[in-house]
Scaffold this active site. Structure first.
Site, short mmCIF file in Angstrom:
data_model
loop_
_atom_site.label_atom_id
_atom_site.label_comp_id
_atom_site.label_asym_id
_atom_site.label_seq_id
_atom_site.Cartn_x
_atom_site.Cartn_y
_atom_site.Cartn_z
N HIS A 135 -6.08 -13.56 11.23
CA HIS A 135 -5.46 -12.23 11.16
C HIS A 135 -6.46 -11.09 11.04
O HIS A 135 -6.08 -9.98 10.69
CB HIS A 135 -4.44 -12.14 10.03
CG HIS A 135 -3.38 -13.20 10.09
ND1 HIS A 135 -2.59 -13.40 11.20
CD2 HIS A 135 -3.01 -14.13 9.19
CE1 HIS A 135 -1.77 -14.42 10.97
NE2 HIS A 135 -2.01 -14.88 9.76
N ARG A 159 0.86 -9.55 8.59
CA ARG A 159 2.21 -9.21 9.07
C ARG A 159 2.23 -8.22 10.22
O ARG A 159 3.27 -7.91 10.76
CB ARG A 159 3.07 -8.69 7.91
CG ARG A 159 3.95 -9.79 7.35
CD ARG A 159 4.75 -9.32 6.18
NE ARG A 159 4.06 -9.63 4.95
CZ ARG A 159 4.50 -9.32 3.75
NH1 ARG A 159 5.63 -8.66 3.61
NH2 ARG A 159 3.84 -9.65 2.68
N PRO A 161 0.80 -1.22 0.00
CA PRO A 161 0.00 0.00 0.00
C PRO A 161 0.83 1.28 0.00
O PRO A 161 1.47 1.61 1.00
CB PRO A 161 -0.84 -0.10 1.29
CG PRO A 161 -0.46 -1.37 1.95
CD PRO A 161 0.69 -1.96 1.24
N GLU A 162 0.83 1.94 -1.13
CA GLU A 162 1.40 3.27 -1.23
C GLU A 162 0.21 4.20 -1.49
O GLU A 162 -0.93 3.78 -1.34
CB GLU A 162 2.45 3.32 -2.34
CG GLU A 162 3.57 2.30 -2.11
CD GLU A 162 4.65 2.30 -3.19
OE1 GLU A 162 4.89 3.37 -3.78
OE2 GLU A 162 5.24 1.24 -3.45
N LYS A 184 21.65 17.33 0.03
CA LYS A 184 21.24 16.01 0.55
C LYS A 184 22.05 14.91 -0.14
O LYS A 184 21.81 14.59 -1.30
CB LYS A 184 19.73 15.79 0.32
CG LYS A 184 18.86 16.77 1.08
CD LYS A 184 19.00 16.59 2.58
CE LYS A 184 17.98 17.41 3.36
NZ LYS A 184 18.17 18.87 3.20
#
Length: 272
Positions: A91, A110, A2-3, A153
């Site tokens: 789960h 997880r 999931p992004e 950076k």
DNA sequence: CAAGATTCCTGGTGGC
DNA sequence: TGCCACCAGGAATCTT
């Protein structure tokens, strides 16, 4: 995994299942041992609260109730699905029952997910939300911002892109894809990004995220939409999970290596 | 101080 | 077929 596009897809799916006016009538916490232990007492305070909306900030889902906000992160494998009673699975961590008859369950094998209740108005002071960077699809994520905040950076541009303090919602898959679209090598130091490349990177990030949202996200192993469906963007990936396969632009074999412990895919010809 | 490494966790996979 | 090492990665925490 999931992004931003996947979380956006889940938010829209849940909003469709739980249209206003809709009140939370029951909360059941089956197994609260997620990344942070779920505070069952706080969860119970949600009972009786009308749900006003479901929003996304970064990769977080925010369930906005009248006086409280439920903060949810899907972690790696979190998913929501509608069930009929008795359909619980392994789960399943938490069940929310609503006045329109919908029962929705949070499942997370997880256990990297988060479920946390906070007072409304304080959600953006939460330590997980307080230091988030700009949304990539909103004002503020422009070439000037990217150029200025990459100065000095000395980290690979891919790591910079995945750092949620710089810009939110971009994880491993879309970082690889955006850099391919921008024609920039993932290992290039952020400080070496030129102004025109900053512009190309923004375009790459925004275009890939928008197209992925339109396809309902990317299903890679685990991701499921709120309805249980799979995201269809996997078939559109240009580099991610395509090691050894021909580049869609130049046919050169896609390269794979590890940056900061994360699988990284790129085309050595197209990306400079 | 910043950036990289490590940690959490389970299911799926590939090698033998 | 069975077993096991290994890999996936978001974000917090630790180390350099």
């Amino acid at each position: 995994m999931p992004e931003l596009p996947e979380v956006e897809t889940v938010a829209r799916g849940l909003a469709a299942l739980l249209p206003a006016p809709c009140t939370l009538t029951d909360v059941q916490v089956h197994c609260g041992d997620l990344r942070r232990c779920v505070d069952e007492e706080k969860m119970q305070e949600l009972k009786g609260q009308p749900l006003l909306g479901i929003h996304r900030r970064a990769k977080y889902l925010l369930f906005e109730f009248r006086n409280l906000v439920l903060i949810n992160h899907l972690g790696m494998t979190g998913s929501w699905r509608q069930i009929i009673p008795g359909q619980e699975k392994k789960h399943d961590h938490c069940l929310l029952r609503f006045s329109n008859g919908a029962d929705v369950v949070f499942n997370d094998p997880r256990r990297f997910g988060i479920l946390e209740v906070v007072k409304k108005g304080t959600e953006f002071d939460h330590p997980s939300l307080k230091f988030l960077g700009p949304e990539p699809l909103e004002d503020g994520f422009d070439a000037e911002y990217v150029f200025q905040s990459t100065r000095g950076k000395r980290t690979p541009i891919k790591s910079w892109l995945m750092d949620q303090r710089r810009v939110v919602g971009v994880g491993n898959i879309y970082a690889c894809e955006a850099l391919f679209r921008a024609k920039v090598r993932p290992q290039r130091l952020a400080s070496r990004l030129k102004r025109n490349e900053a512009q190309a990177l923004i375009k790459g990030v925004q275009s890939v995220l928008k197209q992925a949202i339109a396809k309902g996200g990317t299903t890679f192993r685990d991701f499921k939409q709120a309805g249980g469906g799979e995201g269809e963007f996997y078939a559109k990936l240009a580099v991610y999970d395509r090691k050894g396969k021909p580049c869609r632009r130049c046919k050169t074999s896609i390269q794979h290596f590890v940056i900061a412990g994360r699988s990284t895919y790129w085309c050595k010809v197209c990306q400079k």
